[in-house]
Design a protein around this motif. Structure first.
Motif, PDB file in Angstrom:
ATOM      1  N   ILE A   1      12.996  -5.685  -2.815  1.00 56.06           N
ATOM      2  CA  ILE A   1      11.596  -5.678  -2.381  1.00 56.06           C
ATOM      3  C   ILE A   1      11.032  -4.289  -2.655  1.00 56.06           C
ATOM      4  CG2 ILE A   1      10.001  -6.111  -0.470  1.00 56.06           C
ATOM      5  CD1 ILE A   1      11.760  -8.503  -1.115  1.00 56.06           C
ATOM      6  N   THR A   2       9.903  -4.226  -3.344  1.00 58.33           N
ATOM      7  CA  THR A   2       9.242  -2.935  -3.573  1.00 58.33           C
ATOM      8  C   THR A   2       7.824  -3.002  -3.022  1.00 58.33           C
ATOM      9  OG1 THR A   2       8.519  -3.631  -5.769  1.00 58.33           O
ATOM     10  CG2 THR A   2      10.574  -2.389  -5.647  1.00 58.33           C
ATOM     11  N   ILE A   3       7.417  -1.918  -2.373  1.00 59.33           N
ATOM     12  CA  ILE A   3       6.051  -1.786  -1.862  1.00 59.33           C
ATOM     13  C   ILE A   3       5.512  -0.463  -2.362  1.00 59.33           C
ATOM     14  CG2 ILE A   3       4.575  -1.699   0.177  1.00 59.33           C
ATOM     15  CD1 ILE A   3       6.713  -3.218   1.702  1.00 59.33           C
ATOM     16  N   SER A   4       4.356  -0.520  -3.014  1.00 65.00           N
ATOM     17  CA  SER A   4       3.796   0.709  -3.589  1.00 65.00           C
ATOM     18  C   SER A   4       2.967   1.460  -2.554  1.00 65.00           C
ATOM     19  CB  SER A   4       2.937   0.364  -4.803  1.00 65.00           C
ATOM     20  OG  SER A   4       1.702  -0.211  -4.380  1.00 65.00           O
ATOM     21  N   HIS A   5       2.614   2.690  -2.917  1.00 66.17           N
ATOM     22  CA  HIS A   5       1.843   3.553  -2.024  1.00 66.17           C
ATOM     23  C   HIS A   5       0.497   2.920  -1.669  1.00 66.17           C
ATOM     24  CE1 HIS A   5       0.325   7.237  -0.228  1.00 66.17           C
ATOM     25  NE2 HIS A   5      -0.731   7.176  -1.025  1.00 66.17           N
ATOM     26  N   LEU A   6      -0.103   2.205  -2.624  1.00 66.81           N
ATOM     27  CA  LEU A   6      -1.405   1.585  -2.385  1.00 66.81           C
ATOM     28  C   LEU A   6      -1.280   0.182  -1.810  1.00 66.81           C
ATOM     29  CD1 LEU A   6      -3.480   2.741  -5.474  1.00 66.81           C
ATOM     30  CD2 LEU A   6      -3.489   3.671  -3.163  1.00 66.81           C
ATOM     31  N   GLY A   7      -0.045  -0.260  -1.503  1.00 60.73           N
ATOM     32  CA  GLY A   7       0.125  -1.513  -0.767  1.00 60.73           C
ATOM     33  C   GLY A   7       0.343  -2.743  -1.622  1.00 60.73           C
ATOM     34  N   TYR A   8       0.976  -2.605  -2.793  1.00 60.28           N
ATOM     35  CA  TYR A   8       1.325  -3.764  -3.614  1.00 60.28           C
ATOM     36  C   TYR A   8       2.795  -4.094  -3.401  1.00 60.28           C
ATOM     37  CZ  TYR A   8      -3.160  -3.377  -5.933  1.00 60.28           C
ATOM     38  OH  TYR A   8      -4.503  -3.352  -6.178  1.00 60.28           O
ATOM     39  N   ILE A   9       3.077  -5.394  -3.186  1.00 62.12           N
ATOM     40  CA  ILE A   9       4.446  -5.802  -2.839  1.00 62.12           C
ATOM     41  C   ILE A   9       4.932  -6.859  -3.820  1.00 62.12           C
ATOM     42  CG2 ILE A   9       3.631  -7.586  -1.234  1.00 62.12           C
ATOM     43  CD1 ILE A   9       6.077  -6.968   0.523  1.00 62.12           C
TER      44      ILE A   9
END
Length: 862
Positions: free
Chosen positions: A511-519
């Protein structure tokens, strides 16, 4: 308000309150409609007109093994004897009971034109012929054995049954619909095999739940087939008696010889007129509401229904099918409203109540039938006993009869001489001479013995409730064997109603979540293992100002708890996270959970099963904030997911939630701050509080210059774990936990890494073992995986070794650990790296690089 009414005969004026008069008259009328016309009886599932038709046909001997009789004759019989209404209403009832598309199980066997599914009218009653179906005969069986109450007909000249002693659970299998006064009923038809199985399950366990009954009676089953689309409304109908069922027609996609696709509708929703649907589809095509249709035609014949829709070359079959469901009656919803008469009163009934009422009625029928059979058997035994007495004194009896001048004198003589009853004496006098032969005498004796055995059995039945219910079960099994069939209507569950764990394979995903909130979730096998210092591979395509902030591994069947920087907690199943390629951007997390735009995910906890009571009552969530606050709450407080989330911790202004960990209550907590200090203290020094509490101080932080970067919770008994710290510029090391002395909660802590301009500030603290792997993600989107064993141990005060070489503009964004079990699953796929540098997947789009550098000593920095 009142009205004067004059009596024409004697001139008296009677004062009547018109309001009371109207109320009384209307209540009388409404009760007549409710009880005598519109609502079915819960016991036999019939309205009075249906019951009278079937009873009238039975009285006429219009059985399934006899020739057909004209419908007009039956209508006249029923109207003249039992149902004083119009002949049209009676004939309409007969017609409906003979139409295979109207009743799931027909009760009348018709010969002639009884209409069609296109809405064609049936032939007049003088042309059609009918007789009872075998199933209807099963509903009338034992009616002559005083099993049900009879009442006088409309002119008090005949008797008619108030209910039929049915062996068939007709209310459920054929359903009913009707509009009374102030109420209506709409009971769906069901499959006989399923209903019988449900009734037997109820007999075996009176405390059975509706949830368990639904395993037997799965859903309504319509005579016209179709597909039940969605189950929640059906389940609600079973549980409460009120619900909604959506039914779709069945469609096949065929390809013509010319290569053109066409749709073939071969089953319709219940009570839908095929001709009207055909016309509607043609109209939708003409009005350009559905643009993919070139022609619609009806090719139905005696072999079955076939409504053909030719598609245009550019049309997509699935799109047209969905449009047909949306704009036409090919998808229809029905309201479930299970209202029936129970002891003469209308009641809304759930599935269990309908089954229980039927079973209790069958029990009453069996008891009454047994009493009747017992009485008849005892009467027969009484006569046979008289025969045996006469046969034992045959010569004397014959002499007495010959000496008597009249039958009455002979009867009295038999009664006084042999102590016989009047009934026995009459029977002896009526005995045929052929029964006096030796063989016939033996038959009478055998018959008497058989009758006595029957009497003993019937008495046993009346005294043993278990035996009575065994009889009911046997009769139901016989009904299932004779009339049971397969379901006609398919059940199609919606995605939201299915237990997705049953159809989704359990596997580990990243699972990856980016700084701007994309998962996004990606198969963990997509990540190749690399040696420490390798160049890395692209882990996620992000916008220039975005980077991967959270990266971890979880099973698709688990539940993720998301904790935001404002202290909220949200829930999401791992399989609900959209799947994407490793280099893909992912999906905005606001599309998956109701996350406010000014909040963001800071910590994630992976829970295997929130329904495990023992687990959630013995584990805790430990939270820490950037300003050094720490708080502990029982996991049970987070075990009831809510769509809008819940408050996990009250965060003060200027502070934010940083980390959340799952513990068993027996851990040691370590917190680290970016200036390079860490503190270690026992978890039990933090008392557990509710979700809304603020928490207590964990480590002293200079709020102007410093902040907490992470927290770890280590089990006291686990001696295999070491503390890993990583700095922004790619330096890191492992240190024994024991090098950090236990101090009081809220202190300043001790040095954990020597911070220099070369190392940058501390970015992460993790607890690891030598069998773990690390996932290091940079702000540029570069991801590298390396073995923890390749990172040497060093003292608390050292700067560590270079883990990854970064560009001057790049920094480490996140460090995640893959535990031993996950390692084995990933490594078994044969993805171990060979130590060589790996090229970037899209280096032109991500200018950041990570290159190898020789290991440095773990000596203290200058």
């Amino acid at each position: 308000m009142s009205e004067n009414t004059e009596n024409q005969q004697d001139g008296r004026i009677i004062q009547i309150n018109i309001e009371e008069q109207m109320k009384t008259a209307y209540i009388d009328y409404s009760m007549s409609v409710i009880v005598g016309r519109a609502l079915p009886d819960v016991r036999d599932g019939l309205k009075p007109v249906h019951r009278r038709v079937l009873f009238g046909m039975n009285e006429l001997g219009n059985n399934s093994n006899k020739p057909y009789k004209k419908s007009a004759r039956i209508v006249g019989e029923v109207m003249g004897k039992f149902h004083p209404h119009g002949d049209a209403s009676i004939y309409d009832t007969i017609v409906r009971m003979a139409q295979p598309w109207s009743l799931r199980y027909m009760l009348v066997d018709g010969q002639g034109n009884f209409g069609s599914v296109d809405g064609d009218m049936p032939a007049a009653m003088r042309y059609t012929e009918i007789r009872l179906q075998r199933m209807a005969e099963a509903m009338l069986e034992d009616i002559d054995k005083e099993t049900v109450d009879f009442t006088l007909n409309f002119d008090d000249t005949l008797e008619e049954p108030t209910v039929l002693p049915t062996r068939i659970p007709n209310l459920l299998i054929n359903g009913a619909s009707g509009i009374a006064v102030g109420m209506a009923t709409n009971i769906m038809p069901h499959n006989l095999t399923e209903v019988v199985d449900g009734a037997i399950a109820y007999i075996d366990n009176r405390d059975i739940t509706i949830e368990e009954l639904i395993k037997h009676v799965k859903a309504p089953d319509f005579p016209t087939g179709g597909i039940i689309y969605g189950y929640e409304g059906v389940k609600q109908g079973f549980e409460t008696g009120r619900g909604r069922v959506v039914v779709r027609g069945k469609i096949n996609v065929e390809t013509s010889k010319a290569g053109r696709e066409r749709l073939v509708i071969y089953e319709l929703p219940y009570q839908i007129n095929k001709a009207a649907l055909h016309q509607k589809i043609a109209q939708l095509a003409d009005d350009k509401i559905i643009e993919g249709i070139s022609e619609a035609r009806d090719e139905s014949d005696r072999d079955g229904m076939r409504l053909v829709i030719d598609l245009k070359r550019e049309a997509i079959a699935n799109v047209v099918i969905n449009q047909l469901y949306k704009y036409s009656e090919l998808q229809t919803s029905y309201g479930i409203n299970n209202v029936a008469l129970v002891k003469g009163r209308p009641r809304v009934l759930n599935l269990k109540e309908m089954l229980s009422e039927f079973v209790e009625f069958r029990h009453e029928v069996v008891v009454r039938r047994t009493r009747f059979d017992l009485r008849k058997a005892e009467e027969k035994a009484h006569i046979l006993q008289g025969y045996l007495i006469a046969l034992d004194h045959l010569d004397e009896v014959i002499a007495l009869i010959r000496a008597s001048r009249t039958p009455e004198e002979a009867k009295d003589g038999l009664m006084s001489r042999f102590e016989l009853s009047e009934i026995q004496s009459k029977a002896i006098l009526e005995l045929r001479l052929q029964r006096l032969t030796g063989m016939e005498r033996d038959k009478i004796k055998e018959e008497y013995d058989e009758v006595m055995k029957l009497i003993a059995y019937l008495k046993e039945v009346l005294s043993d409730e278990g035996l009575r219910f065994k009889i009911i079960k046997e009769e139901l099994e016989d009904v299932k064997k004779r009339f049971g069939d397969e379901r006609k209507t398919e059940i199609q569950y919606l995605a939201s109603e299915m237990r997705m764990e049953d159809i989704i394979a359990e596997e580990d995903v990243v699972i990856t979540i980016s700084h701007l909130g994309y998962i996004k979730r990606t198969s963990a096998y997509d990540y190749r293992q690399q040696k420490r210092g390798g160049r890395g591979a692209l882990g996620g395509k992000t916008r220039e100002e975005d980077y991967i902030e959270h990266l971890f591994v979880a099973s698709t069947h688990h539940t993720m708890l998301f904790f935001t920087e404002k202290g909220r907690c949200y829930w999401l199943k791992v399989y609900e996270i959209p799947e994407g390629e490793k280099s893909g951007k992912g999906r905005a997390i606001q599309n998956l959970i109701n996350l406010p735009t000014d909040d963001k995910i800071r910590a994630i906890i992976d829970i295997k099963d929130l329904g495990d009571k023992d687990f959630i009552s013995s584990h805790y969530i430990v939270l820490c904030t950037a300003n050094g606050t720490i708080k502990k709450t029982l996991l049970e407080e987070f075990s009831r997911p809510r769509q809008n989330g819940v408050n996990a911790i009250t965060v003060n202004e200027g502070d934010q939630l940083l980390e959340a960990k799952l513990t068993n209550g027996n851990s040691e907590i370590m917190m680290a701050i970016k200036s390079g200090r860490a503190i270690r203290f026992p978890e039990n020094t933090v008392r557990d509080t509710g979700r809304g509490a603020i928490g207590v101080r964990g480590i002293e932080v200079d709020n102007d210059k410093d902040e907490v970067v992470g927290m770890i919770c280590v089990n006291k008994e686990d001696e295999t774990r070491t503390v890993l710290v990583v700095s922004e510029k790619g330096f890191g090391k492992r240190t024994e936990i024991e090098e950090y002395r236990i101090t009081n909660r809220g202190g300043k802590g001790v040095k954990t890494i020597n911070i220099t301009e070369k190392t940058g500030n501390l970015i992460a603290i993790l607890d690891v073992t030598e069998k773990d792997d690390l996932m290091i993600t940079c702000k540029s989107g570069i991801t590298i995986r390396m073995a923890v064993a390749d990172i040497r141990e060093a003292g608390r005060a050292t700067q560590g070794v270079r883990l990854i070489r970064l560009d001057d503009t790049d920094e480490i964004a996140a460090v995640a650990r893959l535990d031993e079990q996950e390692e084995e699953k990933l490594d078994n796929e044969g993805m171990e790296g060979d130590g060589s540098e790996q090229p970037l997947d899209n280096s032109s789009e991500n200018p950041g690089t990570a290159t190898a550098e020789a290991s440095e000593d773990g000596t203290p920095a200058e």
